[in-house]
Design an enzyme around this catalytic site. Structure first.
Site, PDB file in Angstrom:
ATOM      1  N   ALA A  66       0.867  -1.182   0.000  1.00  0.00           N
ATOM      2  CA  ALA A  66       0.000   0.000   0.000  1.00  0.00           C
ATOM      3  C   ALA A  66       0.899   1.227   0.000  1.00  0.00           C
ATOM      4  O   ALA A  66       2.054   1.159   0.435  1.00  0.00           O
ATOM      5  CB  ALA A  66      -0.866  -0.024   1.243  1.00  0.00           C
ATOM      6  N   GLY A 111       0.463  -5.152   0.593  1.00  0.00           N
ATOM      7  CA  GLY A 111      -0.677  -5.285  -0.321  1.00  0.00           C
ATOM      8  C   GLY A 111      -0.304  -5.995  -1.619  1.00  0.00           C
ATOM      9  O   GLY A 111      -1.148  -6.673  -2.223  1.00  0.00           O
ATOM     10  N   GLU A 114      -0.391  -9.537  -0.840  1.00  0.00           N
ATOM     11  CA  GLU A 114      -1.789  -9.923  -0.640  1.00  0.00           C
ATOM     12  C   GLU A 114      -2.524 -10.072  -1.972  1.00  0.00           C
ATOM     13  O   GLU A 114      -3.376 -10.944  -2.130  1.00  0.00           O
ATOM     14  CB  GLU A 114      -2.481  -8.901   0.279  1.00  0.00           C
ATOM     15  CG  GLU A 114      -1.967  -9.022   1.719  1.00  0.00           C
ATOM     16  CD  GLU A 114      -2.364  -7.852   2.602  1.00  0.00           C
ATOM     17  OE1 GLU A 114      -2.026  -6.706   2.238  1.00  0.00           O
ATOM     18  OE2 GLU A 114      -2.988  -8.073   3.644  1.00  0.00           O
ATOM     19  N   GLU A 134       4.295  -5.338   7.289  1.00  0.00           N
ATOM     20  CA  GLU A 134       3.516  -4.307   7.997  1.00  0.00           C
ATOM     21  C   GLU A 134       3.921  -4.148   9.444  1.00  0.00           C
ATOM     22  O   GLU A 134       3.857  -3.040  10.001  1.00  0.00           O
ATOM     23  CB  GLU A 134       2.005  -4.645   7.916  1.00  0.00           C
ATOM     24  CG  GLU A 134       1.371  -4.390   6.568  1.00  0.00           C
ATOM     25  CD  GLU A 134       1.518  -5.517   5.568  1.00  0.00           C
ATOM     26  OE1 GLU A 134       2.285  -6.461   5.827  1.00  0.00           O
ATOM     27  OE2 GLU A 134       0.860  -5.455   4.515  1.00  0.00           O
TER      28      GLU A 134
HETATM   29  N1  COA Z   1       4.589   3.254  -0.433  1.00  0.00           N
HETATM   30  C1  COA Z   1       5.002   4.429  -0.908  1.00  0.00           C
HETATM   31  N2  COA Z   1       6.185   4.617  -1.507  1.00  0.00           N
HETATM   32  C2  COA Z   1       6.981   3.545  -1.635  1.00  0.00           C
HETATM   33  C3  COA Z   1       6.627   2.268  -1.169  1.00  0.00           C
HETATM   34  C4  COA Z   1       5.367   2.144  -0.543  1.00  0.00           C
HETATM   35  N3  COA Z   1       4.899   0.971  -0.101  1.00  0.00           N
HETATM   36  N4  COA Z   1       7.628   1.411  -1.415  1.00  0.00           N
HETATM   37  C5  COA Z   1       8.584   2.137  -2.037  1.00  0.00           C
HETATM   38  N5  COA Z   1       8.206   3.419  -2.174  1.00  0.00           N
HETATM   39  C6  COA Z   1       8.937   4.520  -2.799  1.00  0.00           C
HETATM   40  C7  COA Z   1      10.050   5.020  -1.906  1.00  0.00           C
HETATM   41  O1  COA Z   1       9.561   5.952  -0.963  1.00  0.00           O
HETATM   42  C8  COA Z   1      10.974   5.653  -2.928  1.00  0.00           C
HETATM   43  O2  COA Z   1      10.442   6.910  -3.291  1.00  0.00           O
HETATM   44  P1  COA Z   1      11.423   8.216  -3.312  1.00  0.00           P
HETATM   45  O3  COA Z   1      12.363   7.914  -4.450  1.00  0.00           O
HETATM   46  O4  COA Z   1      10.486   9.337  -3.600  1.00  0.00           O
HETATM   47  O5  COA Z   1      12.100   8.261  -1.983  1.00  0.00           O
HETATM   48  C9  COA Z   1      10.812   4.756  -4.150  1.00  0.00           C
HETATM   49  O6  COA Z   1       9.579   4.045  -3.963  1.00  0.00           O
HETATM   50  C10 COA Z   1      11.920   3.714  -4.295  1.00  0.00           C
HETATM   51  O7  COA Z   1      11.985   2.999  -3.091  1.00  0.00           O
HETATM   52  P2  COA Z   1      13.353   2.846  -2.234  1.00  0.00           P
HETATM   53  O8  COA Z   1      12.968   2.559  -0.814  1.00  0.00           O
HETATM   54  O9  COA Z   1      14.253   4.004  -2.466  1.00  0.00           O
HETATM   55  O10 COA Z   1      13.969   1.543  -2.932  1.00  0.00           O
HETATM   56  P3  COA Z   1      14.936   0.476  -2.288  1.00  0.00           P
HETATM   57  O11 COA Z   1      15.390  -0.381  -3.408  1.00  0.00           O
HETATM   58  O12 COA Z   1      15.973   1.143  -1.434  1.00  0.00           O
HETATM   59  O13 COA Z   1      14.010  -0.406  -1.293  1.00  0.00           O
HETATM   60  C11 COA Z   1      12.034  -1.636  -0.655  1.00  0.00           C
HETATM   61  C12 COA Z   1      12.957  -1.188  -1.802  1.00  0.00           C
HETATM   62  C13 COA Z   1      10.840  -2.335  -1.281  1.00  0.00           C
HETATM   63  C14 COA Z   1      12.775  -2.593   0.276  1.00  0.00           C
HETATM   64  C15 COA Z   1      11.570  -0.399   0.155  1.00  0.00           C
HETATM   65  O14 COA Z   1      11.111   0.587  -0.765  1.00  0.00           O
HETATM   66  C16 COA Z   1      10.468  -0.676   1.130  1.00  0.00           C
HETATM   67  O15 COA Z   1      10.723  -1.230   2.189  1.00  0.00           O
HETATM   68  N6  COA Z   1       9.218  -0.286   0.807  1.00  0.00           N
HETATM   69  C17 COA Z   1       8.106  -0.412   1.686  1.00  0.00           C
HETATM   70  C18 COA Z   1       7.582  -1.836   1.711  1.00  0.00           C
HETATM   71  C19 COA Z   1       6.440  -1.978   2.711  1.00  0.00           C
HETATM   72  O16 COA Z   1       6.606  -1.780   3.899  1.00  0.00           O
HETATM   73  N7  COA Z   1       5.251  -2.349   2.191  1.00  0.00           N
HETATM   74  C20 COA Z   1       4.090  -2.554   2.990  1.00  0.00           C
HETATM   75  C21 COA Z   1       3.309  -1.305   3.096  1.00  0.00           C
HETATM   76  S1  COA Z   1       1.878  -1.545   4.123  1.00  0.00           S
END
Ligand code: COA
Length: 263
Positions: A66, A111, A114, A134
């Site tokens: 999400a 999500g 999911e 989460e």
């Molecule tokens: N919601 C909103 N933005 C997200 C996102 C999410 N779930 N997942 C990634 N992004 C965005 C980041 O904020 C970043 O944006 P920015 O460039 O404006 O800062 C961009 O996507 C790239 O992500 P980044 O974190 O820089 O890439 P990474 O390769 O270092 O890490 C992940 C990848 C997937 C490990 C990391 O982005 C992450 O942990 N995301 C969240 C996953 C999560 O918790 N999902 C469940 C949500 S309920």
């Protein structure tokens, strides 16, 4: 083009929905969920669609969950509405009468995981990572993860994933039964499309009956499930496709299934 956050296309009976916000790793905001739900509605209306494939834009992510940027604005009521919106879309996905394949081409988190586990099965690229992180955000999965994951991989495996929030790499997910096949990133869509084509070539009536019998049967005891199968089997055997299938076998030729329940 009415969709902004997804790409929706249909080719030779195979529909593909691509989550398309690569700048945020295809994170699902409320608008993406609405569009996803609308596209699923289009698929239900179109009897010529035989299989649905879901994937994400780019080579890094299927859906990274999400959209966390929306979370700080939520109060409890808004959060409840958001969860219900996710559940509605994912229920609609699971209840599609046609098979759905998730082509997980990178992160399938929160999500995204999911959505993937509500599909009929998952093919993943070697770089894919699946998880429900989460807990790291001080919340729990809100689009069915606490319910579907235990049913898919067993309660204890699901608890470990949900309690630790860890990301499971594709090969490990394959061993757990979460992912059916692992391919290179380059081969993923080829492999998914090959399977989608094989499914699309089968009879429409029997394919829908098979999916319905499995899905409905998984929610009831074995005896009730077997009764569900008998009803579905009878419906198939009485259909024109069943006659065509038998004659084609006896005449040593390919079957030409036309669908339809009556001749
Ligand atoms: N919601 C909103 N933005 C997200 C996102 C999410 N779930 N997942 C990634 N992004 C965005 C980041 O904020 C970043 O944006 P920015 O460039 O404006 O800062 C961009 O996507 C790239 O992500 P980044 O974190 O820089 O890439 P990474 O390769 O270092 O890490 C992940 C990848 C997937 C490990 C990391 O982005 C992450 O942990 N995301 C969240 C996953 C999560 O918790 N999902 C469940 C949500 S309920």
């Amino acid at each position: 083009m009415k969709y902004k956050n997804i790409v929706f296309q249909v080719e030779e009976g195979i529909a593909t929905i691509t989550f398309n916000r690569p700048e945020v790793l295809n994170a699902l905001n409320a608008e993406s969920l609405e569009e996803f739900s609308l596209a699923l509605g289009e698929i239900v209306e179109d009897e010529d669609v035989r299989v649905l494939v879901l994937t994400g834009a780019g080579e890094k992510s299927f859906v990274a969950g999400a959209d966390i940027k929306e979370f700080p604005t939520f109060n409890a009521l808004k959060a409840k509405m958001y969860s219900e919106m996710g559940h509605d879309a994912i229920d609609k996905l699971q209840e599609l009468p046609i098979p759905v394949i998730a082509a997980v081409n990178g992160y399938a988190l929160g999500g995204g995981c999911e959505v993937a586990i509500a599909c009929d099965f998952i093919y993943a690229s070697e770089n894919a990572m699946l998880g429900l992180p989460e807990i790291n955000l001080g919340i729990i999965p809100g689009f069915g993860g606490t319910q579907r994951l235990p049913r898919l991989v067993g309660t204890n495996m699901a608890k470990e994933m949900i309690f630790t929030g860890k990301m499971v790499p594709a090969q490990e997910a394959n061993k757990m039964g979460l992912v059916n096949k692992v391919c290179t990133q380059e081969q993923l869509m080829n492999e998914v499309n090959k399977t989608a084509k094989a499914i699309a070539s089968k009879g429409k009536v029997s394919m829908r009956a098979a999916k319905q019998a499995i899905n409905n049967g998984m929610n009831v005891d074995l005896n009730t499930g077997c009764r569900i199968e008998t009803e579905a089997f009878a419906l198939c055997l009485a259909s024109p496709d069943a006659k065509e299938g038998a004659y084609a076998f006896l005449e040593k030729r390919e079957a030409n299934f036309t669908g339809g329940y009556t001749s």
